[in-house]
Structure formats: structure tokens, C-alpha cells
Design a protein around this motif. Structure first.
Motif, short mmCIF file in Angstrom:
data_model
loop_
_atom_site.label_atom_id
_atom_site.label_comp_id
_atom_site.label_asym_id
_atom_site.label_seq_id
_atom_site.Cartn_x
_atom_site.Cartn_y
_atom_site.Cartn_z
N PHE A 59 -22.14 25.74 13.68
CA PHE A 59 -20.90 25.50 14.40
C PHE A 59 -19.73 26.36 13.90
O PHE A 59 -18.83 26.67 14.68
CB PHE A 59 -20.49 24.02 14.27
N VAL A 60 -19.72 26.71 12.62
CA VAL A 60 -18.56 27.39 12.03
C VAL A 60 -18.31 28.73 12.73
O VAL A 60 -19.22 29.52 12.92
CB VAL A 60 -18.75 27.59 10.52
N GLY A 61 -17.05 28.92 13.13
CA GLY A 61 -16.64 30.16 13.79
C GLY A 61 -16.87 30.15 15.29
O GLY A 61 -16.59 31.15 15.96
N ARG A 62 -17.37 29.07 15.83
CA ARG A 62 -17.71 29.01 17.26
C ARG A 62 -16.59 28.34 18.05
O ARG A 62 -15.90 27.45 17.58
CB ARG A 62 -18.99 28.20 17.48
N ARG A 63 -16.44 28.78 19.31
CA ARG A 63 -15.54 28.14 20.26
C ARG A 63 -16.32 27.05 20.97
O ARG A 63 -17.48 27.25 21.34
CB ARG A 63 -15.03 29.15 21.29
N ILE A 64 -15.70 25.88 21.12
CA ILE A 64 -16.40 24.74 21.70
C ILE A 64 -15.56 24.05 22.77
O ILE A 64 -14.33 24.17 22.80
CB ILE A 64 -16.80 23.69 20.63
N TYR A 65 -16.24 23.32 23.65
CA TYR A 65 -15.66 22.28 24.48
C TYR A 65 -16.16 20.98 23.88
O TYR A 65 -17.36 20.84 23.62
CB TYR A 65 -16.13 22.34 25.94
N HIS A 66 -15.26 20.02 23.64
CA HIS A 66 -15.63 18.76 23.01
C HIS A 66 -15.08 17.62 23.86
O HIS A 66 -13.89 17.57 24.14
CB HIS A 66 -15.06 18.70 21.60
N GLN A 67 -15.97 16.71 24.25
CA GLN A 67 -15.56 15.59 25.08
C GLN A 67 -15.11 14.43 24.20
O GLN A 67 -15.83 14.00 23.30
CB GLN A 67 -16.72 15.15 25.97
N TRP A 68 -13.89 13.92 24.49
CA TRP A 68 -13.32 12.81 23.75
C TRP A 68 -12.96 11.69 24.71
O TRP A 68 -12.63 11.93 25.87
CB TRP A 68 -12.05 13.25 23.01
N ILE A 69 -12.96 10.47 24.19
CA ILE A 69 -12.46 9.32 24.95
C ILE A 69 -10.97 9.22 24.66
O ILE A 69 -10.56 9.12 23.50
CB ILE A 69 -13.17 8.02 24.55
N VAL A 70 -10.16 9.23 25.71
CA VAL A 70 -8.70 9.17 25.55
C VAL A 70 -8.30 7.74 25.21
O VAL A 70 -8.71 6.79 25.90
CB VAL A 70 -8.00 9.66 26.84
N ASP A 71 -7.50 7.58 24.13
CA ASP A 71 -7.05 6.26 23.73
C ASP A 71 -6.23 5.60 24.84
O ASP A 71 -5.45 6.25 25.52
CB ASP A 71 -6.18 6.34 22.46
N GLY A 72 -6.41 4.32 24.99
CA GLY A 72 -5.62 3.56 25.96
C GLY A 72 -6.26 3.54 27.33
O GLY A 72 -6.42 2.48 27.92
N THR A 73 -6.63 4.70 27.85
CA THR A 73 -7.17 4.75 29.21
C THR A 73 -8.69 4.63 29.24
O THR A 73 -9.25 4.18 30.23
CB THR A 73 -6.77 6.07 29.91
N GLY A 74 -9.34 5.06 28.17
CA GLY A 74 -10.81 5.01 28.13
C GLY A 74 -11.48 6.10 28.95
O GLY A 74 -12.70 6.09 29.09
N THR A 75 -10.70 7.03 29.48
CA THR A 75 -11.30 8.12 30.26
C THR A 75 -11.82 9.22 29.33
O THR A 75 -11.37 9.36 28.20
CB THR A 75 -10.26 8.73 31.24
N LEU A 76 -12.76 9.98 29.84
CA LEU A 76 -13.33 11.09 29.08
C LEU A 76 -12.61 12.38 29.42
O LEU A 76 -12.42 12.69 30.60
CB LEU A 76 -14.83 11.22 29.38
N GLU A 77 -12.22 13.13 28.41
CA GLU A 77 -11.53 14.41 28.59
C GLU A 77 -12.22 15.48 27.76
O GLU A 77 -12.67 15.21 26.64
CB GLU A 77 -10.06 14.31 28.16
N TRP A 78 -12.28 16.70 28.28
CA TRP A 78 -12.83 17.83 27.55
C TRP A 78 -11.70 18.61 26.91
O TRP A 78 -10.69 18.90 27.55
CB TRP A 78 -13.61 18.76 28.49
N TYR A 79 -11.86 18.94 25.63
CA TYR A 79 -10.88 19.72 24.88
C TYR A 79 -11.57 20.96 24.33
O TYR A 79 -12.70 20.89 23.84
CB TYR A 79 -10.30 18.90 23.72
#
Length: 128
Positions: A59-79
Motif C-alpha cells: 500500500f505504501v506510496g499508492r493512491r487509493i479510493y477508500h470507502q468510509w461510513i459518514v458519522d451521523g448519517t450512516g451513508t457510505l462515501e468514497w475518499y
């Protein structure tokens, strides 16, 4: 000084290499799940089932998309972000902790579940 009597020995003119017997190959029928019914060579002492090495994802040095659960809303967002370093453990190991700089954030984050999220398809590589 004592006289040493010499003995005669039969010494071969040259050394010859000792050849080891060749390993005999056995044949077996491929599994019924394969498309062909060709015979496969099996060497004695080897496994009957082929083994594959587990590929270690770095993983080191790589660009990623990471899916997180947004606090409060519970929706999934990609960062999107960049994996900067391994804080502890080895790159690609289950217990590794990574430093990740997400785009638009001033501070970097320590992420201890990057490999788990990758296996769950919640991390994708951008630079592939």
C-alpha cells in the motif's frame, strides 16, 4: 630418522561422478473440473494438488479510493488519498497500521484496517 615403507594402492586413473537415479514421473488424470483431460506429470515427493502463493498487496506510496461510513448519517462515501507510510507492522500484513493523507485534509490519519477494507472491496487503487 625412521624409514617409512610405502605401500602401493590401486588408484583409479580418474574419478568418475556417481550419477543419482532419475526420479520417475507418475501420471495422473486432471480433475474433472478442468476443461481438458490431459495427463499431468507428477514428480515423486510433490503434492498432488498445485499450491499457489498468496500475493501480498503493498500500500505504501499508492493512491487509493477508500470507502468510509459518514458519522451521523450512516451513508457510505468514497475518499481519495495517498498511503504515506507504515506506522507499525509490515506493508501488506494483516496487523499493519498505515499513515494516509486524504485529499482536502490538512492532517494525515492512522488507519489500522486498510487490508481488511481492501479484501472487502472498500479500498481501490487509483494508480493501477
Amino acid at each position: 630418522m625412521a624409514k617409512i615403507e610405502s605401500e602401493s594402492f590401486d588408484v583409479p586413473a580418474r574419478k568418475t561422478a556417481v550419477k543419482k537415479p532419475q526420479a520417475k514421473k507418475r501420471k495422473r488424470q486432471c480433475d474433472s473440473s478442468s476443461d481438458s483431460n490431459e495427463d499431468v506429470d507428477i514428480l515423486p515427493g510433490t503434492s498432488r494438488t498445485p499450491t499457489s502463493r498468496q500475493r501480498v498487496v503493498k500500500f505504501v506510496g499508492r493512491r487509493i479510493y477508500h470507502q468510509w461510513i459518514v458519522d451521523g448519517t450512516g451513508t457510505l462515501e468514497w475518499y481519495s488519498g495517498t498511503v504515506l507510510a507504515v506506522v507499525s507492522g509490515l506493508d501488506g500484513s494483516d496487523d499493519a497500521v498505515y499513515e494516509v493523507q486524504y485529499d482536502g485534509e490538512d492532517d494525515s490519519f492512522e488507519v489500522d484496517h486498510l487490508i481488511e477494507d481492501f479484501r472487502a472491496s472498500q479500498v481501490k487503487f487509483i494508480d493501477v
